[in-house]
Design an enzyme around this catalytic site. Structure first.
Site, PDB file in Angstrom:
ATOM      1  N   MET A 102     -79.790 -32.984 -61.441  1.00 22.25           N
ATOM      2  CA  MET A 102     -79.482 -31.843 -61.416  1.00 22.25           C
ATOM      3  C   MET A 102     -78.535 -31.803 -62.696  1.00 22.25           C
ATOM      4  SD  MET A 102     -78.523 -30.599 -57.815  1.00 22.25           S
ATOM      5  CE  MET A 102     -77.051 -31.901 -57.664  1.00 22.25           C
TER       6      MET A 102
ATOM      7  N   ARG B 129     -75.580 -33.362 -51.298  1.00 27.40           N
ATOM      8  CA  ARG B 129     -73.798 -32.995 -51.000  1.00 27.40           C
ATOM      9  C   ARG B 129     -74.052 -34.053 -49.239  1.00 27.40           C
ATOM     10  NH1 ARG B 129     -73.688 -26.378 -50.420  1.00 27.40           N
ATOM     11  NH2 ARG B 129     -72.785 -26.422 -52.631  1.00 27.40           N
TER      12      ARG B 129
ATOM     13  N   TYR C 248     -67.208 -32.494 -57.187  1.00 27.97           N
ATOM     14  CA  TYR C 248     -68.409 -32.283 -57.606  1.00 27.97           C
ATOM     15  C   TYR C 248     -69.666 -31.827 -56.470  1.00 27.97           C
ATOM     16  CZ  TYR C 248     -69.234 -37.458 -57.328  1.00 27.97           C
ATOM     17  OH  TYR C 248     -69.611 -38.692 -57.137  1.00 27.97           O
ATOM     18  N   GLU C 249     -69.829 -31.605 -56.609  1.00 31.14           N
ATOM     19  CA  GLU C 249     -71.983 -31.039 -55.522  1.00 31.14           C
ATOM     20  C   GLU C 249     -71.028 -29.582 -54.323  1.00 31.14           C
ATOM     21  OE1 GLU C 249     -74.730 -31.507 -56.016  1.00 31.14           O
ATOM     22  OE2 GLU C 249     -73.888 -33.181 -57.956  1.00 31.14           O
ATOM     23  N   GLY C 250     -69.524 -28.983 -55.464  1.00 31.16           N
ATOM     24  CA  GLY C 250     -69.201 -27.617 -54.631  1.00 31.16           C
ATOM     25  C   GLY C 250     -67.738 -28.431 -53.876  1.00 31.16           C
TER      26      GLY C 250
END
Length: 571
Positions: free
Chosen positions: A162, A298, A434-436
């Site tokens: 991604m 997530r 990571y991932e928000g």
């Protein structure tokens, strides 16, 4: 064949009591998830993880992935271990049969990933990202893209990535500058740089399928003007086989605190103006497609918190049972005892086990909603949206807490790399980022998720928790969550965001407490059941009341945060 190892016994129990996998198996979509299949998958995955991936954890941490001019080279043994994963079919568990998978529940695939990641968290990031790429193509890819790529991604023969972040953008995806120009034949010329790309390059698979966010000509500013592109490392020939390089290069990998077995790459696309991509979904529809992958990721990052918590707890308990030091306080016999017999060490071990079990229950409960959505449960869609920030943020916070306690249990030896306790602490630290970041998850919770379906999703969750809650502290916490949630729904943006993180923790602990109570009620009076009742009781009596205390922070005005200029904090 019932699960035999402690890890698979616990996972099976959570699949039954929290994910209710037997109810899922009653639906045609998951009819193959019979008891014997589920047990065989768990047992096989547990043996594979411990026997094949686990022994590589040490070299993955100490040697790590290595960048060369010709690409990223993984540590010795990783390529063959990854091929064993592919040949064993472990990547196909939750992929629909039509795309070459086994069509089993996503929550069972989650359990397999947990076992793999507990054995080797850095290594397990590779299939974790591939799972997300599969989801994006299943929901948004064209029939031709699905035909050419999904069967290879399903087995893991090709891996997925991604590509969002760029040097100047950070978490502000709308600021990205990567470009996609039409080539006149339906394909696009991709040009730009992406950073922090997990497994962006490696030598374990014959192709890597990059999903890349980029802007097309005259696209609107911000996130509205972003499109998603499929960009393989190697272009496919007429037979669908990887062939010529596609002008994608790993120009470096990061030197990180942890997760050394996972190469975090800086990728350059189109240095020679010869990088070809295919549009996934409609032009300017990239964020919708990417969020399919990101929301999946997530949940799986939350699962990393569980993996690290489980591994750190097992190491700490084993050490505490072996390490003999000092007599028990107040004992007439002054013979030194195991440190596990000292009250404070026992407190730490109980907390590690209880928090790991709570995190597992939360993530599996969220993962089960993915399966319920697939079988047409309308309420599950909003429930999944509401639970995703909780699962990602709270489980990774707990992974960090548990790993830190694990170092403490080891004492001074925990600060020495040779014991292995420090690796969990280092590996865990990236997961809230990571991932928000977890702050972004909290902002998402109070900014969007509280108002889902006019607030009905939050209200339904509170009603579900309250309907079966028994413990007095849990009931009090549920009431606090409802009251704070209502206040935040009507608050201004600053007050909402200032309160978002403590509120996320409160609500997460309430859901975890509810799930721990369910497990307590379902536990038998055997050895496993006695241990389960002990950890659930500890959670409800000691951890739930802590969250009630967060109500003050979740109700405070943002004015306190802006009382002074931050520069004065250095005075």
């Amino acid at each position: 064949m019932a699960p035999s190892s402690p890890a698979t016994t616990e996972i099976r129990f959570v699949l039954d009591t929290v994910a209710r996998i037997r109810e899922l198996a009653r639906h045609d979509s998951f009819s193959d998830a019979s008891d014997d299949v589920v047990d065989a998958v768990l047992e096989g995955a547990g043996e594979f993880a411990a026997g094949v991936w686990g022994p590589l954890n040490g070299i993955g941490d100490t040697v790590g992935a290595r960048w060369t001019e010709h690409g990223v080279v993984m540590p010795e043994g990783y390529a063959s271990a990854y091929q064993a994963y592919v040949e064993g079919g472990w990547g196909t568990i939750g992929v629909p049969v039509v795309y070459g998978g086994q069509g089993l529940p996503f929550v069972l695939q989650t359990a397999v990933l947990e076992l793999l990641g507990t054995a080797n968290t850095g290594f397990a990031l590779c299939p974790t990202l591939t799972v997300g790429a599969i989801e994006a193509l299943v929901h948004h890819g064209s029939a031709e893209q699905q035909s050419l790529y999904l069967s290879h991604l399903a087995t893991g023969a090709w891996t997925g990535t991604m590509n969002l972040t760029e040097p100047q953008a950070g978490s502000d995806v709308g600021a990205l500058r990567a470009q996609a120009l039409p080539r006149g034949d339906g394909t696009w010329s991709i040009k730009g740089t992406k950073i922090f790309i997990s497994f962006g390059d490696h030598d374990m698979a014959e192709n890597i399928v990059h999903l890349v966010l980029a802007r097309t000509p005259n696209a609107p500013a911000g996130t509205r003007g972003i499109s998603l592109f499929l960009v393989p490392k190697f272009r496919l020939d007429a037979n669908g086989k990887p062939a010529e390089p596609n002008d994608v290069k790993a120009v470096s990998i990061e030197h990180k605190l942890g997760l050394h077995a996972s190469p975090t790459c800086v990728l350059s696309f189109g240095d020679h103006d010869d990088c070809v991509g295919e549009l996934i979904g409609p032009e300017n529809g990239g964020m919708r497609a990417m969020f399919t992958m990101m929301n999946n990721a997530r949940l799986n990052v939350g699962l990393q918190g569980v993996q690290i918590g489980e591994a750190a707890t097992r190491k700490a308990v084993s050490y505490a049972l072996e390490r003999v030091q000092s007599a028990r306080a107040g004992a007439l016999d002054r013979t030194p005892v195991r440190i596990a017999d000292h009250p404070d060490v026992r407190r730490m071990l109980m907390r590690m086990a209880a928090q790991t079990q709570a995190a597992r229950a939360l993530v599996y409960y969220a993962a089960a909603q993915v399966d319920l959505v697939k079988i047409g449960d309308d309420e599950a869609r909003d429930r999944l949206e509401l639970l995703t920030p909780l699962a990602k943020a709270h489980a990774t916070d707990l992974g960090n807490e548990i790993a830190s306690i694990g170092v403490q249990v080891h004492g001074g030896m925990g600060y020495v790399e040779e014991t292995g306790a420090a690796q969990f602490f280092r590996d865990a630290r990236i997961t809230p980022i990571y991932e928000g970041t977890n702050g972004i998850q909290a902002a998402d919770l109070v900014g969007r998720k509280l108002s889902l379906s006019g607030g009905k999703a939050f209200a339904a969750l509170i009603d579900n928790l309250r309907a079966t809650a028994k413990s007095a502290p849990l009931k009090q916490l549920i009431d606090c969550c409802e009251n704070v949630g209502r206040r935040l729904a009507a608050a201004d943006a600053d007050d909402r965001l200032a309160a978002s993180y403590p509120f996320l923790t409160m609500l997460s602990v309430a859901v975890c407490g509810w799930l721990m109570e369910k497990q307590h009620s379902a536990a038998a009076d055997d050895e496993f059941g006695q241990a389960k009742k002990a950890t659930t009781t500890f959670y409800l009596d000691q951890i739930v009341p802590e969250a009630i205390g967060l109500a003050a922070a979740a109700s405070a005005s943002a004015d306190q945060l802006y009382a002074i200029d931050p520069a004065l904090l250095l005075a």
